[in-house]
Scaffold this active site. Structure first.
Site, mmCIF file in Angstrom:
data_model
loop_
_atom_site.group_PDB
_atom_site.id
_atom_site.type_symbol
_atom_site.label_atom_id
_atom_site.label_comp_id
_atom_site.label_asym_id
_atom_site.label_seq_id
_atom_site.Cartn_x
_atom_site.Cartn_y
_atom_site.Cartn_z
ATOM 1 N N LEU A 140 1.263 -1.118 -0.131
ATOM 2 C CA LEU A 140 0.266 -0.408 -0.454
ATOM 3 C C LEU A 140 1.078 1.296 -0.008
ATOM 4 O O LEU A 140 1.008 1.773 -1.156
ATOM 5 C CB LEU A 140 -1.029 0.180 1.100
ATOM 6 N N ASP A 141 1.402 1.327 0.628
ATOM 7 C CA ASP A 141 2.499 2.401 1.662
ATOM 8 C C ASP A 141 3.478 2.263 1.696
ATOM 9 O O ASP A 141 3.861 1.732 3.101
ATOM 10 C CB ASP A 141 1.736 3.500 1.940
#
Length: 1050
Positions: free
Chosen positions: A714-715
């Site tokens: 995701l990040d």
């Protein structure tokens, strides 16, 4: 009738408690409605039952027929052996028959099968490539047995005068689900951790025997209690400390667990020798028992989970137990999950039932009783434990069995069956299959059967005979066939003198054969040939024919056998390392390829047809096998294995068997894994940051022709891909990036943000607290801004998103944003480059206030070490600088805490009120004793946050990722604002919730593996998902999967 597409399900008749089913209604629905061309099933007929875990109506609802008459069925399924009159001619049956080891008591059933010219498949014999049984209930037996015993333990301690948290626990069958039973055990554990156990019953030591599935299941329940694992050699030390009269008696807040194996139970007779497992299995007579001396004196509870044979020393004899109890041994009870009557525990001379699970043995009177109130130890020996969790056990069983139904129902010729099913067929059309012809041979030579006349059984007594001992996996690996073939091919003969069979694939079996020949040289050749099966050396001492006895070290034989790999002919194999929260959505996604909701989108993205359902085999590896097994539960095309990545040989073997590897382990492990992937030329995907150690492998990966795709979560991950798509599209239109801002956060959904902090943790809060101390750097309107880690919370700013106006948010700068300007190629054009972490508004003010007060300090807190009973209230008084003992009785309420925070100058107004509310919500105002494991304010805060700020029930978390870029154009076009947003909530299915964070990290990693598998990524080396050949198909697949990726241009 074989192969007619009609399946029958028997009504279980062996035990009133047997409520399990081979297929649940949901399994039947998939088989019936998946299309006969795909599943092979045309009809399913279910015998009516009023006690089955799933009601008849549920089967009817999915299209099954309810009827006593199964005569139309070609394949009939059950759990336990049916009554003989239920066997119909020319049908195929599948159940646990307990016949393949020539068990005398079940030979009438086999005779009936053969007489009716029926076929028999035994679930116990369906073994995977890893050598383990695919269909088994052992872990459920361990779980149920442990819960039941803890239930009885509370009653037993009450009769001895002690009230304990165990008293509130019910028996396994009293709970609606395994999860409910576990929740009840966790509740007991929480009470132990807070209120403690009476010192008079401590240390409370649970000793587990064995290391198979039964033991793992029992330990799984035990580990829900606050516990400390103990090495067997440390038991005297712990016991001595606890019983030290110099130590003041107090309540104890944990239990102890000790796992023992054969090396802890026996010692070689000769003091100069060391324990050798293979030697012990071959020559148990050379070893003496020591369990009663070294382990039992310190055990409160013995949980027996091991297989035992009569040729081995007993674990604990009646005389040994009597001696121990006369010396005030702390033993309270025996939980014999193996239900081994007259076995390793001599006092267990009877089975117990689910509704009456205990008996009591009085060693002083050598008597048995059926209450829990008198002298002695309580014992449980229930022989049908898995049915107590009938729903989960049936679901687990059917998830696997349903994969085999298509072959079993549609292929009348067993030669055409997959190998694992063919090997599980004991009888076919009234005849034993070649692998099991030994059953009749052994049955005919069984001299232990008193009904057989020895002269008739063995009329041709040979001139020369010798006693041969065969030990090992004789039956489940069919070595007995090989041994008997050797004897008969040489012109010899045999008869069975003794046979003890292992009750699981992990257990050894043992047979003694009297082998004879009329020629001494022929007998010598037979012995030599039998010895060669195990190929022992002369130094091992097993080929000494002069002693007229030979033992085959079959264990050693299997150690040298070449291991089998995964079946790579039909399926692509993806190995996932790590079995945390993120793993399951990745595994589910990969194994669902072929039944993907948007298959056309998938195929257009990959230009490769993954149309066949289950075309990908996922292997989940974890240091702890139980974690991997829990992850794959209910996922048909997934396998669990135990793997320590620090074990070079095992790591290389399992990577070599895979097409692509996904590592979800901590970043510190990735260099080792990546190096192995380079050596073996296997692609690798990780969701972690590409650090310097990984970057240094770039050239080696290129030379090996592989891709190491990092930051695919995701990040980092989705944030890269959305950003690069926006930036590259702007550049294609000759735009210049003036500003790039990115915000990302894992948050509770609005409905779940129901505490003063408006935040919850799905794992340990320690990492999140430490992240709040990280310094940050970013560029704002051309100026470099640096934020000291101590002031990070103070730098938070209010933010509102135009597309999501209902969210009241704030953001904190996230580490070094400048790196992303370089990574995205906009460092020389963007005057603003900022990456922030999203939280609900007010979070940073409260966390900053807590930090200033000292709640996150890691130094030792004096209140915890001043000799007095430490409580949360006392810790709070110290943190608020209220150290006067007279204030300990002060009623600490929200108003007084708010005033004190304001007086100290920490903060004021609404933030002070919310901080006080948070302190109260966490429980710092309570007089509960602080566990000894806490040594600092940081430890206490993490502990309370972990308890109070957790998701409960079906509460959802939320992931919000938002990019904004401002684009200038040289041709006079107006500046544009480009926005891209991902909003994802946790998903609940069948009562199980998968977090949004797990989805948005696990699915991108799986997509990366899929792209590599389809050869869509041509670039080799160490890369990130910032190139179009990665992010374009990846984003399309994520959207097809159901992720909401919103884009706007204004």
């Amino acid at each position: 009738m074989l192969g007619n597409g009609v399946v029958g399900i028997l009504s279980e008749s062996t035990n009133k408690w047997e409520r399990r089913v081979p297929l649940t209604p949901s399994h039947c629905a998939k088989l019936l409605h998946g299309g006969r061309g795909k599943t092979g099933v045309a009809r399913i007929i279910v015998q009516p039952s009023t006690k089955r875990i799933h009601h008849d109506s549920l089967y009817e609802d999915v299209g099954c027929e309810i009827s006593e008459d199964l005569s139309d069925c070609g394949l009939i399924l059950g759990i336990k052996q049916p009554k003989l009159d239920m066997i119909l001619p020319d049908r195929a049956y599948a159940f646990f028959s307990h016949t393949h080891k020539a068990q005398r008591e079940n030979m009438p059933l086999l005779d009936k099968i053969l007489a009716e010219k029926a076929s028999l498949f035994d679930y116990e014999l369906i073994v995977g490539d890893h050598g383990k049984r695919l269909l088994a209930f052992g872990k459920f037996a361990g779980r149920a047995g442990m819960v039941d015993f803890l239930h009885g333990l509370g009653q037993r301690y009450l009769s001895l005068g002690y009230s304990t948290p165990f008293l509130s626990l019910g028996a396994s069958y009293m709970y609606s689900s395994l999860a409910a039973a576990k929740a009840a055990v966790i509740s007991v554990g929480e009470e132990i951790a807070t209120m403690g156990l009476p010192s008079g019953i401590c240390p409370l030591v649970f000793v587990f025997t064995g290391s198979g599935n039964v033991s793992h299941g029992a330990q799984e329940i035990f580990k829900l209690l606050p516990h400390t694992p103990m090495d067997p050699c440390r038991l005297p030390e712990i016991f001595g400390k606890a019983k030290d009269p110099a130590r003041p008696a107090k309540r104890v807040f944990q239990v102890y667990g000790c796992v023992v194996t054969s090396k802890d139970m026996v010692e070689p007779e000769e003091p100069s020798k060391f324990f050798d497992k293979a030697d012990y299995y071959a020559h148990p007579e050379h070893y003496i028992p020591v369990f009663h001396e070294k382990i039992a004196p310190y055990a409160s509870v013995i949980v027996n989970c091991m297989y035992w044979e009569k040729r081995f020393p007993q674990l604990l004899t009646t005389k040994q137990l009597q001696d121990l109890m006369s010396k005030d041994c702390p033993l309270v009870g025996v939980c014999d999950i193996t239900c081994d009557i007259g076995g390793s525990l001599e006092i267990v001379n009877q089975t117990t039932s689910i509704d009456s699970p205990f008996f009591r043995y009085d060693p002083f009177q050598d008597s048995y009783h059926y209450d829990l109130d008198g002298e002695g130890v309580i014992c449980s020996a229930v022989d049908i434990l898995p049915t107590e969790f009938a729903k989960e056990a049936s679901q687990h069983f059917g998830d696997i069995l349903s994969q085999f139904i298509g072959s079993l129902i549609s292929i009348p010729n067993i030669e055409e069956l997959p190998l694992h099913l063919k090997r599980a067929c004991i009888a076919h059309r009234g005849a034993l299959t070649p692998l099991y012809e030994y059953i009749r041979r052994m049955q005919n030579s069984d001299v232990e059967d008193p009904s057989r006349n020895l002269e008739k059984v063995y009329p041709d007594k040979k001139k020369y005979t010798t006693l041969v001992s065969l030990s090992g996996h004789l039956f489940d690996q069919f070595l007995i066939n090989e041994a008997l073939d050797i004897i008969e091919a040489a012109g010899g003969s045999f008869h069975l003198v003794k046979c003890q069979v292992g009750q699981s694939t992990d257990a050894m079996s043992y047979s003694e054969l009297e082998v004879g020949a009329d020629d001494k040289e022929v007998l010598d050749r037979i012995i030599d040939s039998l010895t060669s099966i195990a190929n022992p050396s002369v130094e091992d001492g097993f080929a000494d024919i002069t002693k007229n006895k030979i033992s085959l070290k079959v264990g050693k034989f299997y150690e040298n056998e070449v291991e089998k790999g995964y079946d790579m002919k039909k399926k692509n194999v993806i190995l996932i390392l790590g079995a945390g929260h993120v793993c399951r959505p990745a595994a589910e996604f990969l194994t669902s390829i072929g039944s993907f909701p948007s298959q056309q989108v998938l195929n257009s993205c990959l230009e490769a047809a993954f149309e066949e359902q289950n075309s990908i085999e996922v292997v989940v590896a974890s240091l702890y096998l139980k974690d991997a097994e829990e992850i794959i539960q209910g996922i048909p095309s997934a396998t669990a294995i135990q793997l320590d990545v620090m074990n070079h040989e095992n790591l290389h073997f399992h990577i070599s068997q895979a097409d692509v590897v996904i590592s979800l382990l901590p970043a510190s492990c990735h260099n080792i894994i990546a190096t192995a992937c380079i050596e073996l030329k296997k692609h690798l995907v990780t969701a972690s940051y590409v650090d310097d150690s990984m970057s240094k492998l770039d050239e080696a990966a290129k030379v090996a022709g592989i891709t190491i795709l990092g930051e695919m979560g995701l990040d980092p991950g989705i944030d890269h891909m959305m950003a690069m798509k926006m930036i590259n599209e702007a550049h294609k239109r000759n735009g210049k990036i003036r500003s790039f801002t990115s915000y990302c956060g894992g948050l509770p959904s609005p409905a779940a943000a129901n505490n003063p902090l408006a935040y919850k943790f799905s794992w340990s809060p320690a990492g999140a607290i430490r992240a709040g101390r990280n310094p940050a750097t970013y560029r704002y309107h051309g100026e470099i801004v640096r934020v000291n880690g101590d002031h990070l919370y103070d730098s938070a700013s209010r933010i509102r998103l135009a597309d999501l106006p209902a969210f009241a948010l704030e953001c904190l700068p996230n580490r070094n944003s400048l790196l992303y300007g370089e990574l995205y190629g906009i460092e020389n054009e963007a005057s603003t480059v900022f990456r922030g972490t999203l939280r609900y508004e007010g979070f940073s003010g409260v966390m900053g206030a807590l930090a200033k007060i000292g709640f996150f300090n890691t130094e030792a807190l004096s209140t915890l070490n001043n000799g007095e009973k430490p409580t949360y209230r006392k810790a709070l008084l110290q943190l608020l600088r209220l150290n006067d003992n007279n204030l300990d009785g002060l009623a600490m309420n929200e108003k007084e805490i708010t005033e004190r925070i304001t007086t100290l100058g920490i903060c004021q107004g609404e933030i002070a009120v919310r901080t006080a509310k948070t302190i109260m919500f966490l429980g710092f105002h309570e007089s509960t004793e602080i566990p000894a494991s806490c040594q600092s304010a940081f430890d206490i805060t993490c502990l309370l946050m972990e308890k109070a700020l957790v998701y409960s029930g079906t509460e959802q978390d939320m992931v919000l990722l938002h990019h904004e870029i401002e684009v200038d154009f040289r041709d006079g076009q107006p500046t544009e604002n480009h926005r891209a947003t991902l909003l994802e909530f946790g998903r609940t299915k069948d009562g199980n919730t998968t977090t949004a964070m797990a989805l948005t990290v696990g699915i991108p990693a799986a997509v990366g593996a899929l792209l590599l598998l389809a050869n869509k990524i041509q670039v080799n080396g160490v890369i990130r998902p910032i190139m179009s050949e990665v992010y374009m198909p990846a984003l399309q697949i994520l959207e097809a999967y159901g992720f909401k990726l919103l884009e706007k241009i204004e």
